[in-house]
Structures are given as C-alpha cells and as structure tokens.
Design a protein around this motif. Structure first.
Motif, PDB file in Angstrom:
ATOM      1  N   LEU A  27      26.331  54.488 -10.708  1.00  0.00           N
ATOM      2  CA  LEU A  27      27.547  54.530  -9.891  1.00  0.00           C
ATOM      3  C   LEU A  27      28.504  53.423 -10.285  1.00  0.00           C
ATOM      4  N   GLU A  28      27.952  52.262 -10.607  1.00  0.00           N
ATOM      5  CA  GLU A  28      28.804  51.137 -11.010  1.00  0.00           C
ATOM      6  C   GLU A  28      29.595  51.472 -12.266  1.00  0.00           C
ATOM      7  N   GLU A  29      28.971  52.217 -13.195  1.00  0.00           N
ATOM      8  CA  GLU A  29      29.675  52.620 -14.415  1.00  0.00           C
ATOM      9  C   GLU A  29      30.769  53.643 -14.104  1.00  0.00           C
ATOM     10  N   MET A 526      24.666  62.254 -12.922  1.00  0.00           N
ATOM     11  CA  MET A 526      23.737  61.229 -12.459  1.00  0.00           C
ATOM     12  C   MET A 526      22.673  61.840 -11.554  1.00  0.00           C
ATOM     13  N   LEU A 527      23.112  62.725 -10.648  1.00  0.00           N
ATOM     14  CA  LEU A 527      22.163  63.381  -9.753  1.00  0.00           C
ATOM     15  C   LEU A 527      21.206  64.280 -10.526  1.00  0.00           C
ATOM     16  N   HIS A 706      31.188  52.207  -2.698  1.00  0.00           N
ATOM     17  CA  HIS A 706      30.443  52.174  -1.440  1.00  0.00           C
ATOM     18  C   HIS A 706      30.223  53.590  -0.913  1.00  0.00           C
ATOM     19  N   LEU A 707      31.274  54.411  -0.953  1.00  0.00           N
ATOM     20  CA  LEU A 707      31.185  55.781  -0.451  1.00  0.00           C
ATOM     21  C   LEU A 707      30.161  56.587  -1.229  1.00  0.00           C
ATOM     22  N   THR A 712      24.947  59.165  -2.238  1.00  0.00           N
ATOM     23  CA  THR A 712      23.761  59.283  -3.093  1.00  0.00           C
ATOM     24  C   THR A 712      22.494  59.023  -2.299  1.00  0.00           C
ATOM     25  N   ASN A 713      22.499  57.959  -1.511  1.00  0.00           N
ATOM     26  CA  ASN A 713      21.325  57.623  -0.701  1.00  0.00           C
ATOM     27  C   ASN A 713      21.021  58.722   0.310  1.00  0.00           C
ATOM     28  N   PHE A 714      22.079  59.289   0.878  1.00  0.00           N
ATOM     29  CA  PHE A 714      21.900  60.351   1.868  1.00  0.00           C
ATOM     30  C   PHE A 714      21.239  61.574   1.229  1.00  0.00           C
TER      31      PHE A 714
END
Length: 719
Positions: A27-29, A526-527, A706-707, A712-714
């Motif tokens: 996500l940072e990338e 990514m997912l 952040h969003l 992703t965590n959800f």
C-alpha cells in the motif's frame, strides 16, 4: 519492453522468474508514487499546425516554463515564457486566438471539482511585458481573440480589462453570493454539465455572451468544517436536491462598443448547458434542455437583433446526453453527435439545420469526436468498433465514405491532433502495457516517432507479483456482460479462493476496459497476491453497448444493476475454484450505493461489502444528475425509495464497512449518516469511518493510505 500480448489468456511471459523471487505490491508503494507513470504534459497545438507548446516544471529550484516544440522533430524551438524574479511561478496557461498574448495562472486555490480562484497575469509574446490582471483572486480570465482585452469574473460579476490602457470596466453589478451569478456556473452546472466559465467572446471580440444564474430560491446546503481552530464553522452553498428549485438561468449579450447588456428571450427554459459562437461573429448557438432532459433544442441567436431560431431538436423516451461534439463550419453547417439510431454517431447538418447525412453508422459507439479538417474533408473520431473494451482512432469523409483506422494496437488509443490536422500524438495503453506516446501522420496513421514510454516502470514491474486481467463476457439476465478477472500468480484450479467484486455501475460508465492500471488496479493486484480473486462486471446501464443497454435503468437506478451483480456473483460462485461462502463487493460513490444494496438485497450471496462515499437515497442528490435518470421524487417516489438501502437495514447479514468524508460537497455525508442511523435502530453491527473535512475523493497527506489500509484489513478479517 514487454511484447504486446493477446488478451483472454494468462501469459506465461509474466512468470519468467520464480514466484519466490518476486515482490508483493504494498500500500505504501501504491500511494507513495512508486508506480507513477510518465505522461505527456499538457500539450497544445499552435495555430500553424507545425508546432506545439508544453508547460514544463522543475522542482529544484521550483520553476515553470512554456516551451515550443516542432512536431516533425519533437525538438524544442524556444521558450516562450519562463518564471523568474519578474514572472511568478505559473501552473497553467491559455493563449489568445491570435497567440499574441498568454494568460498565466498563479496562486491557484480550488473551490469545487473544476472551479478555481487565482492571481492571473497576461504576458505579451512580442514585447515580453507582463501585466497582473487583478490584485484580488479572480475566476476564468479569457482573452479576446486579438488579445487586446481580458474578461474575467470576480465575486459573481464580469469585468473587462483593456490591455493597452490597463483600465478595467465592470460590466455587471448585480452579482451577490448565494443569489446572482454572472458568467460562472452554479454548483450543479459545474458538477453535472462539466463547465465553469459561462461567458464567451465572439470571433471578432465585439460581443460577449454570458449566462446569468438567479439562485435566490435554491435551497442552501451547509456542512461543518472542523479545521484546526477552536471552533468549527459552517460552509454554505446553494445545492438543488432532486425535486427542489433550480437556479433561474438566462442568456445575456454584452456589446463592447456600447457597453450595453441585453437579455435574449429563449422562451421557458430550465437549463442552458452550452453556448458556442459560430464562425460568423453575429451568430451564437445555444443549447437548451427541459427539466426531464429528454428534449434538447439547438438554437441560433442573431446577435444583431437577438432573434432566435431553432436549428435542431433531439428527443428521447429517457434522456438526451449533453456533449461538446459540435463544430460549426465556414458556411455555418455543423457536425453533431446523436444516439437517435440506437448508438452514438456523427451527423452532418446544413446551415439552416437541415440534415445532410449520417456520417458514421453501425452497432458500435463513437466515444470521442476530435474535429473536422475542412481542407481534406476528414472527420476524426475515436470509437469502439474494435470491441467495446477497446478504443481506436479513425478518419472518415463528411459523406461517410473513405473510413480509415489510424491506430493499430489493440487496447486504448486516444489522439491529440495538430491544428491543421497534419499530425496527431497517440496515447496508447492496454491492460498489459503502460502508457506510450507516439507521433503519427494524420492522413494515414503512419507512426513517425516514439515520443515517450514507460519502459522503466514496465521493467520494474517485472519484479512484482502481477497477473494480467483475463477479459471475457458473462451471460447474466439475458445479456453478455463484459468482465475481467484477476487471479493469484500461483493460481491452482483445485483450490478454493475468496472472491472480491469491484464495480461502479453508473449510467454510461465503463470499468471493464483494455487500458493500463489505475490505483485500484494495483490494489487489486496486491489482494490477488494475498490469495483473493478479484472480478469486475459491467452490468446493465453501463456504457458503450448502445442506447437501449444504457438506458434500461431509466426510472429505477441501481435496481437492475444490483440484480446483475448478485446474479454474476452467484454464477461465479459456481466455478470450482471460488469459495461461495466468501464473496465480497466494494465500490465508491455510485459503486458504494451498489455495494450496499448488493449486501442487503443479496444477503444470501455476499458475505461482505465496503461502501465508500455512497449515495444511500437519490432524494439527497442533485437535480440535474438524478432527474436525468429518475425524473423528480414527486413524479417517481417508488424509483427513489424502493432501492434506498436505509429503508431496509434489517436485511443486513454480512460484514459492512461504510466510509465517508465529512467535507463531501458532492455526495453529502448525510447519505452515510442516515444509513448509520437506520442500521443502529435495526440493531445491526457494522463498521464505519468518517474522514474529517475530506471531500468526495477522500485524499490528502496519508488519507488514502489510511483508507486503503483499513479496507485491506477489513477484507482480510472478513473474507
């Protein structure tokens, strides 16, 4: 650089190194710019057709320059103007028609999606003199064709500055915030008719046509701005929600010599979505459309006596789209696009509005109209003739003969033509090829030069776990719908994978397209690398498959679209490698409305949904967009309420994440607040996040990171 690959196949070339050696996208990338593409800076063709200008920027030291290049060599000829101690850093520019003067924009401050305030300067190319237009911030400065004057709007009034004398005259005086606007559109016109400057010089600079908006009776919308001070404050603006009063709009003509303004009588008019001067400086074209937006008239206004005649009318059982596809020729005949035969096509009309002929035809859509070369009698356009997920550039004679495809590669091609139609710069990409820019001859499409590509990015991406989108169609509810699927790199058909569906689904939109990645695509990759299958289906109501496919959702937004997504999810769950007990869906804006509806209406199909900035009732959205597809709530209450998810919160079974920006001037946070309250009163468990002062895009600083971390965590926790 990767060789162009055929679609509908998983290409072994993607797997040239072992999976273990490849990196996963982070996500940072994605949100840190690692995968940013090289683009062509804003390019504008010079009048001579042989040269073009580009605005170039340097970061250290911070500077900007407007440079002129040759099409033939692509080499820089000269710098027209550059920032310096005397000339402030500028971020955009606009020429006068004769290219003698340039407006330079500085200190730009955004208002809404398209509107801006700024400090502007006029630069004289010959003398190299620079003049500040106003000490105060203004909007939409526009040079007269000969560069002798500049008109602009400040605080809802129009002004004209004479460049020779540096004197300024105010030509309207009744502008008042929240009441009267001269020469600038109100919120709903800006958002839905996609323009801000509502005034235009005629071709010899003797007159200005402008729109006046009286929004006195338009209801006021207020939203809290929390900021960083002790007390928040309310930001107020006029926003007409469906069924409420619109601004009263009128057409005015200002005569420069006499300094007199006159109103043009167009009869009873709800909307004036376009004004455009013809080649003859005494004639103005005006488009009007009724509130239902199913009856459009193209008027001709004689500016000598303000008399009005109707050139053509477009009627539709559903609605008529507003476009910029209108070109007037030297004899005031004109080119126009219409869906009247069931697909969007090009038509040629004579000077009095009599149809000469239909130029393009077939069961495919013209997606962009580039212009007409009168000398060579060629109309240039983009279409989906090569499949609805692809775009190609074509030329055709005004008679409809001698059609020629000017681009060769399968994917998405778009063109930027030189003024004399000698050349075009093609922007190309596909689902496996990042953007590349090439120079072509307009006469035959022959490629002359490579300009810029993304070979560095393409090479870097070889080191990441990526799988190409698999394009296909899926038959749902009797329709072959376009679909793509992204599978994990180590996909094993004997295993079961969770499915995440993504869609937008809005009228005329398209998500399944053969073009290069956006940010969401990298996130989906990514997912996929985490073991998810991602799929996207363009259901009924989406675009580029003809009028009937698009307009079937008329009067019932999200009903058929929801049915299609649920049915697609069920059909995909029948695949041996999809885990039918782990199906999720997500979307933003219209797509957020859709994902919410799918989770509720399809509670036996979807286990999870994410809705970002969703509409939850069309009663809360604006007049122009909503009534185009639904008519008013007074006429169609069931269409508004039957598919409003806060009217059936008890249907929630799965996991639900609801996200909104509190400063969303477009889809108001009221939509999510009403959904939240309905779910609370139904005693349903869900998760939600409000991003303070963020607009519909929910960005700024680390906001997107952040969003998407939260999203992703959800997904990982609930799918």
């Amino acid at each position: 650089m990767r060789k162009q690959l055929p679609l509908f196949l998983i290409v072994l070339g993607f797997l040239t190194t072992s999976i273990a050696q490849k990196k996963k996208i982070t996500l940072e990338e994605i949100w840190g710019g690692t995968f940013r593409t090289e683009n062509m800076d804003v390019l504008r063709s010079m009048k001579n057709g042989k040269q073009y200008t580009i605005l170039n920027f340097n970061q250290s030291p911070r500077s900007s320059s407007l440079d002129k290049y040759n099409y033939e060599t692509l080499e820089k000829v000269e710098t027209l103007v550059a920032s310096s101690d005397e000339i402030p850093f500028f971020s955009s520019y606009a020429f006068s028609d004769d290219e003698s003067k340039i407006v330079l924009a500085t200190e730009i401050e955004p208002i809404f999606r398209r509107s801006r305030l700024g400090i502007y300067y006029v630069y004289d190319v010959a003398t190299k003199n620079i003049v500040k237009v106003s000490d105060a911030k203004i909007q939409e400065p526009l040079l007269s064709p000969d560069g002798s004057k500049v008109a602009y709007v400040m605080e809802n009034n129009i002004y004209i500055m004479d460049m020779a004398s540096s004197t300024t005259k105010q030509i309207t005086s009744d502008g008042v915030k929240g009441s009267i606007i001269n020469g600038i559109t109100d919120w709903v016109y800006e958002e839905e008719f996609a323009f801000v400057r509502a005034f235009e010089w005629n071709s010899n600079g003797t007159k200005i046509a402008f729109l006046k908006f009286d929004e006195t009776d338009v209801p006021l919308y207020a939203m809290d701005v929390y900021g960083e001070n002790l007390y928040p404050f309310q930001y107020e603006f006029k926003y007409p929600k469906a069924g409420e009063k619109n601004a009263i709009v009128s057409l005015q003509l200002f005569d420069v010599a006499s300094a007199e303004t006159s109103k043009v009588d167009l009869g009873k008019v709800e909307y004036i979505p376009r004004i455009q001067w013809m080649k003859n400086p005494d004639f103005l074209s005006v488009q009007t459309i009724n509130r239902h937006q199913n009856h459009l008239k193209l008027h001709s206004v004689n500016a000598k006596d303000n008399s009005v005649s109707v050139l053509l009318e477009e009627k539709d059982d559903a609605y008529v789209d507003i476009t910029d596809n209108l070109t007037f020729l030297a004899d005031d005949s004109f080119i126009w696009t219409s869906e009247r035969d069931g697909y969007n096509h090009i038509y040629l009309y004579g000077g009095g509005g009599k149809l000469k002929n239909q130029v393009t035809e077939g069961e495919w859509e013209v997606t962009n109209y580039y212009g007409y070369d009168e000398k060579g009698d060629k109309i240039y356009y983009q279409s989906v003739e090569n499949g609805s997920i692809n775009r190609d550039v074509y030329s055709i004679a005004s008679s409809g003969k001698n059609k020629k495809r000017l681009t060769e590669k399968e994917g998405t091609n778009s063109a930027d033509f030189s003024t004399d139609y000698s050349y075009f710069i093609n922007t190309y990409s596909s689902a496996v090829m990042p953007y590349e820019f090439t120079l072509h001859k307009a006469s035959n499409g022959k490629k002359l030069k490579d300009i810029k590509d993304n070979a560095v990015l393409d090479s870097a991406l070889e080191g990441y776990e990526l799988t190409p989108k698999e394009f296909s169609t899926i038959n749902i509810n009797g329709n072959d719908l376009n679909m793509y699927m992204i599978k994990p790199v180590d996909f094993d058909e004997s295993k079961k994978y969770p499915l995440l569906m993504f869609q937008y689904s809005g009228p005329g939109s398209q998500q399944v397209a053969n073009r290069w990645f956006g940010s969401n695509d990298y996130w989906h990759q990514m997912l996929a690398s985490e073991g998810y299958i991602v799929a996207c289906v363009d259901g009924r109501g989406t675009g580029l498959k003809g009028r009937d496919f698009k307009k079937v959702t008329y009067m019932n937004l999200v009903k058929y679209e929801t049915e299609d997504q649920i049915a697609a999810a069920k059909k995909l769950s029948e695949l041996p490698y999809i885990d039918e007990d782990r199906t999720g869906i997500w979307g933003w804006s219209y797509g957020g409305h859709m994902s919410t509806n799918c989770l509720l209406r399809g509670n036996d199909t979807f286990e999870m949904a994410i809705a970002v900035a969703p509409v939850t009732s069309w009663r809360f959205y604006d007049t122009i967009y909503t009534e185009r597809f639904m008519r008013t709530p007074q006429e169609n209450p069931g269409g508004y309420d039957d598919n409003s998810p806060f009217n059936y919160p008890e249907l929630l079974k799965g996991k639900y994440l609801l996200v909104h920006g509190s400063g969303d001037d477009n889809v108001h946070v009221q939509n999510s607040m009403r959904m939240i309250e309905a779910l609370v009163q139904a005693n349903k468990d869900f998760e939600w996040a409000i991003y303070p002062d963020k607009n519909h895009g929910i960005y700024g600083g680390n906001t997107r990171l952040h969003l998407f971390t939260k999203m992703t965590n959800f997904i990982k926790e609930n799918l």
